[in-house]
Structures are given as structure tokens and as C-alpha cells.
Design an enzyme around this catalytic site. Structure first.
Site, PDB file in Angstrom:
ATOM      1  N   ASN A  89      59.112   8.741  52.354  1.00  0.00           N
ATOM      2  CA  ASN A  89      59.974   8.788  53.002  1.00  0.00           C
ATOM      3  C   ASN A  89      60.435   8.065  54.168  1.00  0.00           C
ATOM      4  O   ASN A  89      59.900   8.183  55.277  1.00  0.00           O
ATOM      5  CB  ASN A  89      60.556  10.260  53.139  1.00  0.00           C
ATOM      6  CG  ASN A  89      61.945  10.416  53.785  1.00  0.00           C
ATOM      7  OD1 ASN A  89      63.063   9.143  53.674  1.00  0.00           O
ATOM      8  ND2 ASN A  89      63.365  11.212  53.661  1.00  0.00           N
ATOM      9  N   ASN A 140      75.446  14.311  55.571  1.00  0.00           N
ATOM     10  CA  ASN A 140      74.388  15.770  55.656  1.00  0.00           C
ATOM     11  C   ASN A 140      73.755  15.320  56.898  1.00  0.00           C
ATOM     12  O   ASN A 140      72.897  13.514  57.184  1.00  0.00           O
ATOM     13  CB  ASN A 140      73.347  15.973  54.233  1.00  0.00           C
ATOM     14  CG  ASN A 140      72.190  15.491  54.201  1.00  0.00           C
ATOM     15  OD1 ASN A 140      71.173  15.521  55.422  1.00  0.00           O
ATOM     16  ND2 ASN A 140      72.509  14.353  52.806  1.00  0.00           N
ATOM     17  N   THR A 146      70.213   7.628  51.845  1.00  0.00           N
ATOM     18  CA  THR A 146      71.983   7.691  52.718  1.00  0.00           C
ATOM     19  C   THR A 146      71.936   6.446  53.530  1.00  0.00           C
ATOM     20  O   THR A 146      71.484   5.782  53.982  1.00  0.00           O
ATOM     21  CB  THR A 146      71.752   9.188  53.301  1.00  0.00           C
ATOM     22  OG1 THR A 146      70.646   9.196  54.124  1.00  0.00           O
ATOM     23  CG2 THR A 146      71.858   9.885  52.359  1.00  0.00           C
ATOM     24  N   GLY A 183      71.945   6.819  44.427  1.00  0.00           N
ATOM     25  CA  GLY A 183      73.276   6.577  45.355  1.00  0.00           C
ATOM     26  C   GLY A 183      74.501   7.172  44.717  1.00  0.00           C
ATOM     27  O   GLY A 183      75.154   5.249  43.705  1.00  0.00           O
ATOM     28  N   GLY A 200      76.560  10.221  47.607  1.00  0.00           N
ATOM     29  CA  GLY A 200      77.960  10.629  46.692  1.00  0.00           C
ATOM     30  C   GLY A 200      78.359   8.785  46.578  1.00  0.00           C
ATOM     31  O   GLY A 200      77.860   8.066  46.979  1.00  0.00           O
ATOM     32  N   CYS A 259      64.814   8.115  56.944  1.00  0.00           N
ATOM     33  CA  CYS A 259      65.691   9.024  56.980  1.00  0.00           C
ATOM     34  C   CYS A 259      66.021   9.238  58.297  1.00  0.00           C
ATOM     35  O   CYS A 259      65.843   8.849  59.157  1.00  0.00           O
ATOM     36  CB  CYS A 259      64.717  10.862  56.545  1.00  0.00           C
ATOM     37  SG  CYS A 259      66.216  12.058  56.873  1.00  0.00           S
ATOM     38  N   LEU A 271      65.173  17.000  58.147  1.00  0.00           N
ATOM     39  CA  LEU A 271      64.132  17.491  56.642  1.00  0.00           C
ATOM     40  C   LEU A 271      63.408  18.807  57.286  1.00  0.00           C
ATOM     41  O   LEU A 271      62.275  18.634  57.041  1.00  0.00           O
ATOM     42  CB  LEU A 271      62.867  16.454  56.980  1.00  0.00           C
ATOM     43  CG  LEU A 271      63.526  14.753  57.756  1.00  0.00           C
ATOM     44  CD1 LEU A 271      62.037  13.630  58.225  1.00  0.00           C
ATOM     45  CD2 LEU A 271      63.590  14.842  56.013  1.00  0.00           C
ATOM     46  N   LYS A 324      61.838  17.936  47.862  1.00  0.00           N
ATOM     47  CA  LYS A 324      62.159  17.881  49.012  1.00  0.00           C
ATOM     48  C   LYS A 324      61.403  17.509  50.012  1.00  0.00           C
ATOM     49  O   LYS A 324      60.274  17.444  49.653  1.00  0.00           O
ATOM     50  CB  LYS A 324      62.484  19.325  49.558  1.00  0.00           C
ATOM     51  CG  LYS A 324      63.282  18.766  50.844  1.00  0.00           C
ATOM     52  CD  LYS A 324      64.313  21.133  51.491  1.00  0.00           C
ATOM     53  CE  LYS A 324      65.048  20.520  52.815  1.00  0.00           C
ATOM     54  NZ  LYS A 324      65.501  19.263  53.036  1.00  0.00           N
TER      55      LYS A 324
END
Lengths: 251, 302
Positions: free
Chosen positions: B127, B68, B193, B243, B217, B130, B72, B44
Site C-alpha cells: 500500500n 472514508n 481511493t 474502483g 464506489g 493510502c 489503517l 486489511k
């Protein structure tokens, strides 16, 4: 916790829109009252659905669910020929109360409170189980055995007390309210009312919270609730689902 | 059969990893699967200071996916060192890759300075993509100039593998990937995402508090496969594909598109055993198709 395929033993309609799904649970992980599992839908939707255990005995466990969307309608067609993917037991259960337990169940919250009532009765804690529903069609036939005092409240008065669960308790069980502990599961608005009742009578109150979940094991931080702790958000799946009602920031 | 993947001068035992944000720091899933069988765990996100995350609701389900907006949430780099590293130290064989996020260059480099000496940290995934934090992440990831500068700054501080995680929410993902390569990155992860939104028509309100969030998803798999294909044709460092991978067939699709490794994300929520099943499926496919190593997948599609 463990993930496994479990054989369906029975899947019956027990009240309007409410089903009891009984399945084989042979595992070294024994569920405690208040703990939950996630059930994988057959095909779509994708995400597993959380349900509290409603019973566990002799390698058989059960949940009570209400048909509301695609996933639960799918579950309602399960038969003894099927097996289902279960992940559990998850989360913390209810703590043993220090005073006489008043268990309050609203709607689908009935499942975990039945499990808790039977467990507490076996421990000689003389639980009172208060069940709230819109009308009598939502209340299943119950076989709780000895040691559980059942009280029913319906909004329309078609069974038991006419009114909601907290009105029922204040009207008919006022003497007990001063010296008991509340444990509850049900709609958010009912849990909040139980919390306020607990403050009014200065008694302890354990609430079982519900939020939309993704992982259900504490990894994703999707299912949080706002609390009074320094770490503002707590995970329903891992830190709960049972919380002391005074930990929750009630909206 | 050689399943290993080389990034910089380090070897992952196999190409299957678990995506950041879907697998915590491994601890929760360690009760359900054997972590030592995984190629990698992407943690994470870790930020300099603790972050409480976004208000709720943070999740909603959509057709073939979910949105979602966690924001963070994490205990900060000190909390990571105190509470997460002891468990990470116990994980055998599997590469632990720390996902690092920040709002400024300084915030990224501080995290790396504080954890670079931890032996169990195999490498970093940066990252820059995000969609769920206001001032950081995505603001970096959409600007090739800033990406190159950030990558260079990070490169100066560490000899461990640096993997830049790219967003699909840009006009041309290959220009950002090129900036990463020029900046000295060792690999890129494609994709984070896709920005998405769901509205409750009865309440006439967005389904999540932040209104928009990150769609993941199976719904985004074709977006990811296309990004991996285009990026891997453009740059020469390894591309890590993710992905919507739900099974081994999806993973094979990513390898054929040009991925050298893959990550499992949302599928962990649906079946925690997915990474292990995917790895088994990849092995069977390679045997049946007489493929010796992961790079053999890359010769089929021009």
C-alpha cells in the site's frame, strides 16, 4: 447473520414521521433485543441503513424507522407487494439485567426498547419503559401487554411528564433509581444523560450506540466509538451496539 | 474456459478478489459467502506497530460513493500473526494477499520479514497509496524514485508475488507504474481511493474528522478504468483493476481496459454476495462472447 430477501408484511405510519415495517423473517438466526439489521435502499443511496429490531415473533420481525432522508423516505413507500434485502441479526444485544430494568427510549430508540420491554416482561423482570419525545405526536399507540410499566415524558408536557426522561425519573421514580439497572437507546445527548444518572445513583447502565456504518459486520472499522479500553476505538457494529456506559468516552 | 490468473509463478483460481480494507481478514464475510470460491482476498492493511486509526467520524456517504478515513487501524504485525493467521490458514483455494503499509522503507520490510514464512500468505499488496495517513503511504506512492527503491527493497526479501497498489492522486500514474515494474514488482493494483471531501453546510464543517478522505464506489469507476487502460498499455506486468465495481458488467469493463484480475471493494458493503455474482456474470459473458481466457479480453481496445 444472514443476508436474504424478505417479504414485506406491512409498513404503517405509527406516529409523526415514524413507521413500523413488519417483514417475514424465517431463519435459524433469531434476533435478540438490542441486535440490529441493515436494510438495502431501493436504488440510491448506496449504503445499507442500520435499524434495531423492534419485535420478533412467529417468523415475523419488525423495525421502527423515522423518515429523515432519501433512504428512509424510500422505505416509507414499501408495500406488501415488495421484498427487501436484509442483513442480520447483527451486533450484540442487551445483557439480562441483574436488577429491575429501567428501559429508556428517546426518539427512534423506541424500536429496540419495545422489543426489550416485551422480552423482559415475558421473563418476569417487571421492566419500566420510559419514553421521551418532543411532543405527543411522536408517541405511537402502544400495545405492550402485561408486565411493562410505561412512563411517558414530553418536552412540552403534551403527554405524561413535562420534561426529559432523566428529569422524569429523578422526580417520579427516585426510590427505584437506587436499585435498578438502566438500558437505553436514543440520541447521543440522552445516552450521555443516562450515563451520568447511572453514575449519580451508582447503578449499571447499558447504552445502545449509533454511528454511521458501511459494512455493519466488523470488517471496515468505520463505525467506531471512543472507549476507555486499551484498544481505544471499538466497533459499534461488532463490539456493540450495546456497551456498558462506563466503557464509553462521553463527549 | 480458463479463469486462472498467473502472477509471478503463482496461479489464482479466478480473477475476482476482495479489496483491502473492505473485507477485514475474511472472517466476518466468511459467515456470509463461501470464501473458497473467491480468486483472492486482499487483507486489511498490516503495519509493524498497532494503529488505533483516525478519530471519528470516519465515514460519510456521497453521490454514488462514500468517503472514508479509517487511518489503517490494525493490531500490528504481531497481532496479525497471533489473531488473524489461524483463520487465514483455514481458507481453501483462495489466494490470501496481505496488504502491507508503512511510513518508512524499514516499516514495510519489517512486516514482510515477519510474515514471509507463513504458508497461507500467498503474496503481498504494498500500500503506497493510502490518502488517510499523514507520514506514509501516499508520500511514497507519488514519487517514482521512492517507489522504485521501495519495490527493490521488498523484492530482495521475498519470492512471493509483490503487487504495488497505486494511487490515482498523481499527475501521471503510468510513471509510478513503470517505477514499480523496474523495481521488480510482479503486478500493480489500480486504483486506491480518490481524495475527496464533503462539507456539512449547516454545521459549516467537514463531514469527517480528517477533513479529506478516500472516495470509493461507482463515482470513481471511470477514473479506475482509465488508469487501468493507460497503465496496462505502458507496462508488461499484470494490472489488477479496482474502483467502483458493483456488478459483472463493471468487471468486464475493467478486463476490456486491460485488467488481468479485479477487486470488489465498496460493493461488499452493499451486497456481500457481489464477488460471487460478479464471478458468475464473468463466466456467462465469456461463454456468450466465446472468450477462452482472461487475456482474450485484452485484444479489443487498442
Amino acid at each position: 447473520m444472514i443476508q436474504k430477501q424478505c417479504k414485506v408484511i406491512s409498513n404503517k405510519l405509527i406516529a409523526k414521521d415514524y413507521y413500523e415495517l413488519v417483514f417475514n423473517w424465517e431463519s435459524s438466526f433469531n434476533p435478540k433485543p438490542g441486535q440490529f439489521l441493515t436494510l438495502r435502499p431501493q436504488g440510491l443511496p448506496l449504503l445499507r441503513r442500520p435499524f434495531a429490531f423492534s419485535s420478533f415473533k412467529d417468523n415475523r420481525a419488525a423495525i421502527i424507522y423515522k423518515t429523515v432522508g432519501k433512504a428512509t423516505k424510500g422505505f416509507s413507500s414499501l408495500t406488501e407487494k415488495d421484498s427487501i434485502s436484509i442483513l442480520g441479526p447483527l451486533g450484540s444485544g442487551f445483557d439480562l439485567p441483574k436488577k429491575r430494568p429501567v428501559l429508556i427510549a428517546g426518539g427512534i430508540g423506541l424500536g429496540p426498547m419495545l422489543f426489550t420491554a416485551i422480552d423482559f416482561a415475558e421473563r418476569g423482570l417487571s421492566p419500566i419503559l420510559v419514553i421521551g419525545a418532543r411532543d405527543k405526536s411522536f408517541i405511537p399507540k402502544l400495545e405492550l401487554g402485561k408486565g411493562v410499566e410505561v412512563v411517558i415524558a414530553t418536552d412540552d408536557g403534551s403527554l405524561g411528564f413535562k420534561g426529559n426522561v432523566t428529569q422524569c425519573l429523578k422526580t417520579e421514580y427516585n426510590n427505584i433509581l437506587n436499585n435498578c439497572e438502566i438500558l437505553c437507546c436514543g440520541p447521543h445527548i440522552m445516552l450521555k444523560a443516562c450515563h451520568e444518572l447511572a453514575l449519580e445513583y451508582d447503578i449499571e447502565c447499558q447504552v445502545s450506540m449509533e454511528e454511521m456504518m458501511a459494512c455493519a459486520v466488523g470488517a471496515c472499522y468505520g463505525c467506531v466509538v471512543e472507549t476507555t479500553h486499551q484498544e481505544k476505538y471499538k466497533r459499534v457494529c461488532k463490539d456493540g451496539p450495546v456497551f456498558n456506559s462506563r466503557e464509553i468516552v462521553w463527549i | 474456459m480458463d479463469l486462472s490468473v498467473k502472477i509471478r509463478d503463482k496461479i489464482m483460481q479466478n480473477p475476482v478478489g476482495t479489496a483491502s480494507g473492505t473485507f477485514g481478514f475474511g472472517e466476518e464475510y466468511g459467515e456470509l459467502i463461501d470464501l473458497s470460491q473467491l480468486g483472492s482476498i486482499y487483507t486489511k492493511a498490516v503495519t509493524v506497530l498497532p494503529r488505533e486509526g483516525n478519530p471519528l467520524p470516519r465515514l460519510t456517504e456521497t453521490p454514488y460513493g462514500m468517503i472514508n478515513s479509517i487511518g489503517l487501524a490494525n493490531t500490528g504485525v504481531k497481532g496479525f500473526l497471533e489473531n488473524k493467521v489461524p483463520f487465514l490458514n483455514t481458507i481453501k483455494n483462495c489466494a490470501v494477499i496481505v496488504n502491507v503499509a508503512g511510513s518508512t522503507e524499514d516499516e514495510y520490510t519489517k512486516v514482510i520479514d515477519m510474515i514471509d514464512s507463513v504458508d497461507s500468505v500467498w503474496g503481498y499488496e504494498i500500500n503506497i497509496s493510502c490518502p488517510n495517513v499523514k507520514c506514509g503511504g501516499l508520500a511514497f506512492g507519488t514519487d517514482p524514485v521512492q517507489v522504485e527503491r521501495l519495490t527493490k527493497e521488498i523484492r530482495k526479501r521475498t519470492n512471493k508475488p509483490v503487487i504495488m497498489k497505486l494511487t490515482p492522486n498523481v499527475t501521471d500514474i503510468t510513471t509510478v507504474a513503470t517505477a514499480c515494474e523496474i523495481g521488480g514488482a510482479d503486478a500493480v493494483s489500480c486504483i486506491n481511493t480518490v481524495m475527496g471531501m464533503k462539507i456539512d453546510i449547516n454545521k459549516k464543517k467537514p463531514a469527517i474528522y480528517q477533513k479529506t478522505g478516500g472516495l470509493s464506489g461507482p463515482a470513481i469507476k471511470p477514473v479506475g478504468v482509465a488508469a487501468v487502460y493507460r497503465v496496462s498499455k505502458k507496462i508488461s506486468i499484470p494490472v489488477i483493476g479496482l474502483g467502483g465495481i458493483m456488478n459483472w458488467e463493471d468487471a468486464v469493463e475493467y478486463f476490456l481496459a486491460g485488467a488481468s484480475a479485479i477487486q470488489i471493494g465498496t460493493a461488499n458493503f452493499i451486497d456481500p454476495n457481489t464477488p460471487i455474482d460478479v464471478l458468475d456474470g464473468i463466466k456467462r459473458y465469456m461463454t456468450n462472447n466465446k472468450l477462452e481466457k482472461i487475456s482474450d479480453f485484452h485484444s479489443f481496445i487498442e
